[in-house]
Design an enzyme around this catalytic site. Structure first.
Site, PDB file in Angstrom:
ATOM      1  N   ARG A 129      15.848   5.547  -3.873  1.00  0.00           N
ATOM      2  CA  ARG A 129      16.598   5.487  -4.547  1.00  0.00           C
ATOM      3  C   ARG A 129      16.095   6.568  -5.716  1.00  0.00           C
ATOM      4  O   ARG A 129      17.228   6.818  -6.116  1.00  0.00           O
ATOM      5  CB  ARG A 129      16.507   4.002  -5.039  1.00  0.00           C
ATOM      6  CG  ARG A 129      16.504   2.447  -4.636  1.00  0.00           C
ATOM      7  CD  ARG A 129      16.994   1.588  -5.395  1.00  0.00           C
ATOM      8  NE  ARG A 129      17.847   0.320  -3.907  1.00  0.00           N
ATOM      9  CZ  ARG A 129      16.985   0.202  -3.469  1.00  0.00           C
ATOM     10  NH1 ARG A 129      15.182  -0.326  -3.593  1.00  0.00           N
ATOM     11  NH2 ARG A 129      17.301  -1.454  -2.652  1.00  0.00           N
TER      12      ARG A 129
ATOM     13  N   LYS B 227       5.199  -4.528   9.094  1.00  0.00           N
ATOM     14  CA  LYS B 227       5.060  -5.691   8.608  1.00  0.00           C
ATOM     15  C   LYS B 227       5.331  -6.236   7.612  1.00  0.00           C
ATOM     16  O   LYS B 227       5.330  -5.131   6.930  1.00  0.00           O
ATOM     17  CB  LYS B 227       3.635  -6.425   9.589  1.00  0.00           C
ATOM     18  CG  LYS B 227       2.917  -5.897   8.059  1.00  0.00           C
ATOM     19  CD  LYS B 227       1.217  -6.359   8.912  1.00  0.00           C
ATOM     20  CE  LYS B 227       0.440  -6.420   7.749  1.00  0.00           C
ATOM     21  NZ  LYS B 227      -0.012  -7.026   6.112  1.00  0.00           N
TER      22      LYS B 227
ATOM     23  N   ASP C 277       1.894  -2.096  13.899  1.00  0.00           N
ATOM     24  CA  ASP C 277       0.771  -3.077  13.330  1.00  0.00           C
ATOM     25  C   ASP C 277      -0.178  -1.849  13.518  1.00  0.00           C
ATOM     26  O   ASP C 277      -0.810  -1.657  14.419  1.00  0.00           O
ATOM     27  CB  ASP C 277      -0.180  -4.805  14.703  1.00  0.00           C
ATOM     28  CG  ASP C 277      -0.878  -5.442  13.474  1.00  0.00           C
ATOM     29  OD1 ASP C 277      -1.561  -4.246  12.539  1.00  0.00           O
ATOM     30  OD2 ASP C 277      -0.705  -6.350  13.929  1.00  0.00           O
ATOM     31  N   HIS C 278      -0.550  -1.222  12.340  1.00  0.00           N
ATOM     32  CA  HIS C 278      -1.833  -0.583  12.213  1.00  0.00           C
ATOM     33  C   HIS C 278      -3.043  -0.471  12.997  1.00  0.00           C
ATOM     34  O   HIS C 278      -3.720   0.419  13.426  1.00  0.00           O
ATOM     35  CB  HIS C 278      -2.275   0.599  10.907  1.00  0.00           C
ATOM     36  CG  HIS C 278      -2.360  -0.090   9.938  1.00  0.00           C
ATOM     37  ND1 HIS C 278      -2.161  -1.431   9.149  1.00  0.00           N
ATOM     38  CD2 HIS C 278      -3.731  -0.356   9.512  1.00  0.00           C
ATOM     39  CE1 HIS C 278      -3.024  -2.247   8.945  1.00  0.00           C
ATOM     40  NE2 HIS C 278      -4.303  -1.240   8.544  1.00  0.00           N
TER      41      HIS C 278
ATOM     42  N   LYS D 258      -6.079   1.548  15.871  1.00  0.00           N
ATOM     43  CA  LYS D 258      -7.618   2.160  15.327  1.00  0.00           C
ATOM     44  C   LYS D 258      -8.137   2.466  17.067  1.00  0.00           C
ATOM     45  O   LYS D 258      -7.658   1.641  17.980  1.00  0.00           O
ATOM     46  CB  LYS D 258      -7.978   0.918  15.262  1.00  0.00           C
ATOM     47  CG  LYS D 258      -7.967   0.729  13.064  1.00  0.00           C
ATOM     48  CD  LYS D 258      -8.267   0.387  12.315  1.00  0.00           C
ATOM     49  CE  LYS D 258      -7.571  -0.367  10.798  1.00  0.00           C
ATOM     50  NZ  LYS D 258      -8.389   0.558   9.989  1.00  0.00           N
TER      51      LYS D 258
ATOM     52  N   GLU E  56     -12.364  -8.017   3.518  1.00  0.00           N
ATOM     53  CA  GLU E  56     -12.370  -7.266   2.963  1.00  0.00           C
ATOM     54  C   GLU E  56     -13.059  -7.558   1.382  1.00  0.00           C
ATOM     55  O   GLU E  56     -12.918  -8.930   1.037  1.00  0.00           O
ATOM     56  CB  GLU E  56     -10.536  -6.813   2.205  1.00  0.00           C
ATOM     57  CG  GLU E  56      -9.712  -6.698   3.236  1.00  0.00           C
ATOM     58  CD  GLU E  56      -8.233  -6.431   3.466  1.00  0.00           C
ATOM     59  OE1 GLU E  56      -7.679  -5.399   2.942  1.00  0.00           O
ATOM     60  OE2 GLU E  56      -7.664  -8.383   3.225  1.00  0.00           O
TER      61      GLU E  56
ATOM     62  N   ASP F 220      -0.450 -13.198   5.642  1.00  0.00           N
ATOM     63  CA  ASP F 220      -0.715 -10.780   5.362  1.00  0.00           C
ATOM     64  C   ASP F 220      -1.766 -10.768   6.315  1.00  0.00           C
ATOM     65  O   ASP F 220      -1.734  -9.318   6.827  1.00  0.00           O
ATOM     66  CB  ASP F 220      -1.223 -10.560   4.153  1.00  0.00           C
ATOM     67  CG  ASP F 220      -1.943  -9.192   3.550  1.00  0.00           C
ATOM     68  OD1 ASP F 220      -1.014  -8.409   4.059  1.00  0.00           O
ATOM     69  OD2 ASP F 220      -2.979  -8.902   2.886  1.00  0.00           O
TER      70      ASP F 220
ATOM     71  N   HIS G 210      -2.847  -8.844  12.528  1.00  0.00           N
ATOM     72  CA  HIS G 210      -4.308  -8.275  12.571  1.00  0.00           C
ATOM     73  C   HIS G 210      -4.302  -9.095  13.560  1.00  0.00           C
ATOM     74  O   HIS G 210      -4.617  -8.771  14.829  1.00  0.00           O
ATOM     75  CB  HIS G 210      -4.422  -7.841  11.826  1.00  0.00           C
ATOM     76  CG  HIS G 210      -4.050  -6.480  10.616  1.00  0.00           C
ATOM     77  ND1 HIS G 210      -3.447  -6.262  10.956  1.00  0.00           N
ATOM     78  CD2 HIS G 210      -4.294  -6.485   8.667  1.00  0.00           C
ATOM     79  CE1 HIS G 210      -2.340  -5.419   9.799  1.00  0.00           C
ATOM     80  NE2 HIS G 210      -3.151  -5.560   8.557  1.00  0.00           N
TER      81      HIS G 210
ATOM     82  N   LYS H 216     -10.183 -11.851   1.358  1.00  0.00           N
ATOM     83  CA  LYS H 216     -10.645 -11.197   0.105  1.00  0.00           C
ATOM     84  C   LYS H 216     -11.384 -11.574  -0.731  1.00  0.00           C
ATOM     85  O   LYS H 216     -12.064 -12.447  -0.737  1.00  0.00           O
ATOM     86  CB  LYS H 216      -8.973 -10.553  -0.763  1.00  0.00           C
ATOM     87  CG  LYS H 216      -7.898 -11.086  -0.035  1.00  0.00           C
ATOM     88  CD  LYS H 216      -7.858  -9.597   0.043  1.00  0.00           C
ATOM     89  CE  LYS H 216      -6.254  -9.014   0.325  1.00  0.00           C
ATOM     90  NZ  LYS H 216      -6.132  -7.402   0.683  1.00  0.00           N
TER      91      LYS H 216
END
Length: 514
Positions: free
Chosen positions: A65, A172, A201-202, A206, A240, A259, A264, A364
């Site tokens: 945008r 995702k 899905d990254h 890996k 994380e 998430d 994952h 987290k």
């Protein structure tokens, strides 16, 4: 439309094959002014060009945008490469890439914007001779349906009759429950054939995740032990140390389960537990992954309290710094019930895994950033060498480290030198960096290249998405039926709530110390 796809490439030429180079194509990134484009996508494209895996004859068009000139857009991407590429910016390569980058400002619902995009692509294809279009949706999920619909209305979903191709990559999350995932998949499949849809899905890009298949199916010494006869239990961890990092509003809608677990962790689960595929064709591998999800023991609502733990981080110390609790983060409700930590005990009801619990955890603000798959083997039938005074028996463990320091470790017992028969656990370790002397490519490099090549092996099929949501919906149904007593909390910088330790302790087990 069918939920399975027919491979468009030779089934032997798939994600695990030798080095391959894509034909020149045009990548169109919707949401091109966002962080994902600058931090991940363009650095990945740049590194593919450095490796000559993505020829310089293609082009990139950014769509967003914001009103930005081509030059300003290129400068932003150049700065992104400098800041986030795994290799330094090469001026010669940038000078080759920059002229092929352009920007188109448009609201995603604006029909005229897609008309202008069609004209831009036709002009580029006429000038460059490219024969493929890759549409990448790097926008919030709420924008996916309208972008997909407008691409179809503009005829941009249909390849020409000259052997060219058109594919779409969707980030995702794919929905927030089974109903919304099903609706989104329907919207996508009304416009694109399933074989042309690449749900990304990254984690699957890996290096160690990919190596898990090689490790299992190319080595005769491990696969015979990969079953309920020898394995006591499996732990999958995605931890994380970061908090929500300014994404409080998004995280309030998602939480740790949506998430991380639905995508994952379930991807790691399916690759760990799947049966050997009949071939390396993309759908042969994806078929086996889906079978794992179908074999998950249905979680009755009354069992959710016994088999799961949810919690939320409070204030604490991470990396020597005092950090706020989740409810104090910007964009987060002060009385939030959103989980930042989740642990789940689940079972796979098939012959290979009957009776073997799988423990999944993600959170987290934990002690450190680490992703790991750990297989703990059963004890020996009879201990000839009991542990010495003050020592305890340690089970053999095979751990696959996904991040950081990608590698594989095997822990086993050995005799300590000396006259006394003392036993001590030791570790054999393989690390990519030290063994191969080179840095593995970033996940997005691998996945973008596969999308250009039409190799869907490391992408998620529709039925896999919906099978995972079917299980996750049962979790939320059970949590919703529980008496509201508030979420447990854990101090930031720790390994989670005490209730998570109890979940394993009831089975006579404990989480690994990472």
């Amino acid at each position: 439309m069918s939920t399975t796809s027919t491979p468009t490439t030779n089934p032997l030429r798939i994600g695990l094959r030798n080095e391959r180079t894509a034909d020149p194509g045009i990548v169109v990134i919707f949401g091109a002014s966002g962080d994902l484009t600058r931090r991940k996508l363009v650095p990945a494209l740049y590194n593919l060009m450095l490796d000559r895996l993505l020829p310089g004859g293609g082009a990139m068009v950014g769509v967003a945008r914001r009103e930005v000139s081509d030059d300003a857009f290129r400068e932003s991407l150049r700065e992104g490469i400098q800041a986030h590429s795994r290799r330094p910016l090469d001026p010669e390569m940038w000078n080759e890439l920059a002229p092929r980058i352009s920007y188109l400002s448009s609201r995603f619902e604006d029909v005229d914007g897609y008309r202008r995009l069609a004209e831009r692509l036709a002009a580029l294809e006429g000038r460059l001779g490219t024969r493929g279009r890759l549409f990448y949706l790097a926008t919030p999920p709420s924008e996916f349906p309208v972008i997909i619909e407008r691409l179809g209305q503009a005829g941009l979903n249909r390849p020409k009759d000259d052997g060219s191709w058109v594919r779409v990559v969707v980030e995702k999350p794919i929905g927030r429950d089974l109903d919304t995932a099903h609706a989104l998949n329907d919207a996508v499949n009304r416009v694109f054939e399933e074989r042309d849809v690449y749900r990304i899905d990254h984690y699957l890009g890996k290096e160690t995740v990919q190596n898990l298949l090689v490790f299992r199916f190319a080595n005769a010494i491990f696969e015979p032990l990969w079953n309920q006869k020898y394995i006591d239990h499996v732990q999958l961890t995605v931890a994380e140390s970061l908090g929500v990092e300014g994404r409080g509003k998004y995280y309030e809608e998602a939480g740790a389960t949506r998430d991380m677990v639905q995508n994952h962790l379930f991807q790691l689960l399916t690759l760990t537990a799947m049966e050997p595929p009949v071939s390396l064709a993309p759908d042969a591998i994806r078929d086996e992954k889906v079978k794992v999800l179908h074999a998950l023991r249905p979680l009755a609502p009354e069992r959710v309290a016994e088999d799961t733990v949810r919690a939320q981080y409070g204030p604490g110390v991470v990396d020597g710094k005092q950090v706020a609790g989740y409810s104090e983060e910007p964009g987060v409700a002060r009385d939030s019930r959103t989980e930042t930590y989740v642990a789940v005990r689940l079972h796979i009801d098939n012959w290979r895994w009957a009776g073997v619990p799988f423990y999944l955890r993600s959170g987290k603000r934990l002690s450190k950033r680490v992703t790991e798959i750990a297989m703990q083997f059963r004890d020996v039938p009879h201990r000839l060498f009991p542990p010495g005074r003050g020592e305890r028996a340690v089970a053999n463990t095979l751990a696959v480290r996904i991040q950081p320091d990608e590698g594989i470790t095997l822990k086993f017992d050995s005799k300590v030198p000396g006259s006394a028969p003392r036993i001590q656990p030791v570790t054999m370790e393989f690390r990519y960096g030290t063994s191969f002397g080179q840095q593995p490519p970033e996940a997005y490099e691998r996945l973008l290249l596969d999308a250009f090549l039409g190799d869907a092996t490391l992408f998620i099929r529709r039925d896999e998405v919906e099978a995972s949501w079917r299980y996750i919906d049962r979790l939320f149904e059970g949590w919703g039926a529980m008496q509201d007593s508030g979420l447990p909390t854990y101090a930031a910088g720790t390994w989670g709530p005490a209730e998570s330790d109890v979940l394993l302790a009831r089975d006579g087990r404990a989480w690994r110390r990472l």
